[in-house]
Write an enzyme that holds these catalytic residues in place. Structure first.
Site, PDB file in Angstrom:
ATOM      1  N   ASP A  44       0.774  -1.142   0.029  1.00 45.52           N
ATOM      2  CA  ASP A  44      -0.087   0.020  -0.057  1.00 45.52           C
ATOM      3  C   ASP A  44       0.876   1.323  -0.002  1.00 45.52           C
ATOM      4  O   ASP A  44       0.742   2.202  -0.689  1.00 45.52           O
ATOM      5  CB  ASP A  44      -0.800  -0.112   1.366  1.00 45.52           C
ATOM      6  CG  ASP A  44      -2.178  -0.886   0.985  1.00 45.52           C
ATOM      7  OD1 ASP A  44      -2.277  -1.380  -0.173  1.00 45.52           O
ATOM      8  OD2 ASP A  44      -2.961  -1.196   1.967  1.00 45.52           O
ATOM      9  N   ARG A  98       1.756   5.617  16.891  1.00 42.51           N
ATOM     10  CA  ARG A  98       1.290   6.841  15.849  1.00 42.51           C
ATOM     11  C   ARG A  98       1.828   8.249  16.183  1.00 42.51           C
ATOM     12  O   ARG A  98       2.142   8.768  15.123  1.00 42.51           O
ATOM     13  CB  ARG A  98      -0.161   6.640  15.515  1.00 42.51           C
ATOM     14  CG  ARG A  98      -0.413   5.074  15.404  1.00 42.51           C
ATOM     15  CD  ARG A  98       0.320   4.633  14.193  1.00 42.51           C
ATOM     16  NE  ARG A  98      -0.206   3.315  13.775  1.00 42.51           N
ATOM     17  CZ  ARG A  98       0.699   2.584  13.489  1.00 42.51           C
ATOM     18  NH1 ARG A  98       2.136   2.562  13.641  1.00 42.51           N
ATOM     19  NH2 ARG A  98       0.274   1.118  13.100  1.00 42.51           N
ATOM     20  N   ASP A 123      -5.770   4.168  12.796  1.00 46.94           N
ATOM     21  CA  ASP A 123      -4.624   4.571  12.809  1.00 46.94           C
ATOM     22  C   ASP A 123      -4.618   6.074  11.761  1.00 46.94           C
ATOM     23  O   ASP A 123      -4.008   7.061  12.268  1.00 46.94           O
ATOM     24  CB  ASP A 123      -3.693   3.773  12.149  1.00 46.94           C
ATOM     25  CG  ASP A 123      -3.287   2.730  13.201  1.00 46.94           C
ATOM     26  OD1 ASP A 123      -3.079   3.059  14.387  1.00 46.94           O
ATOM     27  OD2 ASP A 123      -2.863   1.665  12.672  1.00 46.94           O
ATOM     28  N   SER A 156      -4.146  -9.199   8.981  1.00 46.18           N
ATOM     29  CA  SER A 156      -3.374  -7.759   8.909  1.00 46.18           C
ATOM     30  C   SER A 156      -2.254  -7.567  10.280  1.00 46.18           C
ATOM     31  O   SER A 156      -2.982  -7.854  11.315  1.00 46.18           O
ATOM     32  CB  SER A 156      -4.268  -6.571   8.949  1.00 46.18           C
ATOM     33  OG  SER A 156      -3.890  -5.596   9.264  1.00 46.18           O
TER      34      SER A 156
HETATM   35  N1  ARG Z   1      -6.493  -2.193  16.957  1.00 48.94           N
HETATM   36  C1  ARG Z   1      -5.220  -2.049  17.333  1.00 48.94           C
HETATM   37  C2  ARG Z   1      -5.109  -0.374  17.544  1.00 48.94           C
HETATM   38  O1  ARG Z   1      -5.917   0.257  16.972  1.00 48.94           O
HETATM   39  C3  ARG Z   1      -4.413  -2.479  16.037  1.00 48.94           C
HETATM   40  C4  ARG Z   1      -4.433  -1.621  14.710  1.00 48.94           C
HETATM   41  C5  ARG Z   1      -3.499  -2.078  13.830  1.00 48.94           C
HETATM   42  N2  ARG Z   1      -3.301  -3.441  13.602  1.00 48.94           N
HETATM   43  C6  ARG Z   1      -3.137  -4.120  12.486  1.00 48.94           C
HETATM   44  N3  ARG Z   1      -3.052  -5.461  12.748  1.00 48.94           N
HETATM   45  N4  ARG Z   1      -3.138  -3.416  11.396  1.00 48.94           N
HETATM   46  O2  ARG Z   1      -4.174   0.080  18.102  1.00 48.94           O
END
Ligand code: ARG
Length: 331
Positions: A16, A97, A126, A177
């Site tokens: 991506d 983040r 995110d 993911s």
């Molecule tokens: N749900 C988790 C958070 O918001 C992880 C998000 C990213 N995880 C992922 N497998 N892409 O902090």
């Protein structure tokens, strides 16, 4: 007129964010893309990722070694806050983040970019964490999120990239993911979306299944100074080394797994599996320490602060004035 002239793009080396490079230039009219890959102890080799960005059309490819910053300025304050989202998740992904947002903003200011970009879709937390953190740090920067707008499936995104000369290694496709850094791993999607499905043992990397754990216990004595872990078994350790060693010993004993249905900020319930061995042990130990050192009223009052803190952290409000005030109380 393009949407921006010069953009700093958060870059992971994955499909991506790689497709984002030609997409920003050809669909958003961006003249120059600078990529930034952050090392947060995720264990990826950064040099091939740096080269890949250049081969994919980036004008400049930056790598930021941010692991120590991550532990000292994001993980440790959160441990002091005993921050557990919905009383369980120690925010291993969420904490990364605001730091990545800071690195993007710093690079944009240094290179004179008028925008920053990220590869998040419109379904997760995110995107909000990036947008809000960037706006808090520098409200003059535009934030572009190509993958939130393009509506392409993974194969379509790859086909788009191939049109612009990109090639993608044929990898065994994973239904999951996964997000990873020094603090933990988050695994979602695929078969996990059915809450009746027990996670397969193969998804775990940092923790052993109970059948594979040693019969004898290990003892780890954690030394704290002003709420910050500084030593294991009497040996003074730097922040990154301490987390690394603790992850190993704790994960070896099968501790640190979470399986939960989480309420996302964007209004979706999502099944999440986490492995965060060191972080969970440190929060548990820190709470125990507080039960010894804090008065009853401070302990009870702090529980409410902790809950607000974990929600702010989860919701991307790391740089907000209230969060800073809570930090001051906790300090
Ligand atoms: N749900 C988790 C958070 O918001 C992880 C998000 C990213 N995880 C992922 N497998 N892409 O902090």
């Amino acid at each position: 007129m393009g949407r921006a002239e010069k953009v700093v793009l958060a870059y992971s080396g994955g499909v991506d964010t790689t497709v984002c490079i030609p997409y920003l230039m050809n669909e958003f009219g961006v003249k120059e893309v600078i990529t930034l890959a952050a090392d947060l102890g995720q264990g990826d080799e950064l040099e091939p990722i740096r080269k890949k960005a250049l081969a994919s059309g980036a004008k400049e490819s930056l790598v930021a070694d941010a692991t120590e910053d991550f532990v000292v300025n994001y993980a440790f304050p959160s441990i002091k806050a005993n921050a557990l989202y919905e009383n369980r998740y120690p925010l291993s992904t969420a904490l990364a983040r605001p730091l990545i947002a800071k690195l993007l903003v710093d690079a944009a200011e240094k290179y004179g970019a008028d925008a920053v970009a990220h590869g998040c879709t419109g379904k997760g937390n995110d995107q909000v964490r990036f947008d809000v953190s960037i706006a808090a740090l520098n409200p003059n920067l535009k934030v572009l999120a190509p993958a939130r707008e393009w509506g392409m499936s993974r194969p379509e995104a790859m086909a788009y990239g191939e049109k612009y000369g990109l090639s993608f290694p044929v990898k065994k496709s994973s239904p999951y993911s996964i997000d990873r850094n020094l603090l933990g791993r988050s695994i979602e999607a695929g078969p996990l979306e059915d809450p009746w499905n027990e996670p397969l043992e193969e998804i775990y990397v940092m923790t052993k299944g109970i059948a594979e754990t040693p019969d004898k216990p290990d003892y780890v004595e954690i030394g704290f100074e002003k709420g910050i872990p500084v030593a294991l078994n009497g040996e003074a350790l730097g922040p990154v080394e301490l987390i690394t060693q603790l992850n190993d010993v704790v994960g070896k004993h099968g501790f640190g797994r979470l399986d939960m249905l989480e309420n996302r900020l964007v209004g979706i319930k999502s099944r999440e599996i986490y492995e965060t061995p060191a972080l969970l042990v440190l929060i548990t130990a820190h709470r125990d320490l507080e039960s010894l050192t804090l008065t009853a009223d401070v302990t009870h009052y702090k529980r409410g602060i902790e809950q607000t803190y974990s929600e702010m952290d989860y919701n991307g409000l790391w740089y907000s004035p209230l969060k800073q005030a809570l930090d001051a109380f906790i300090d």
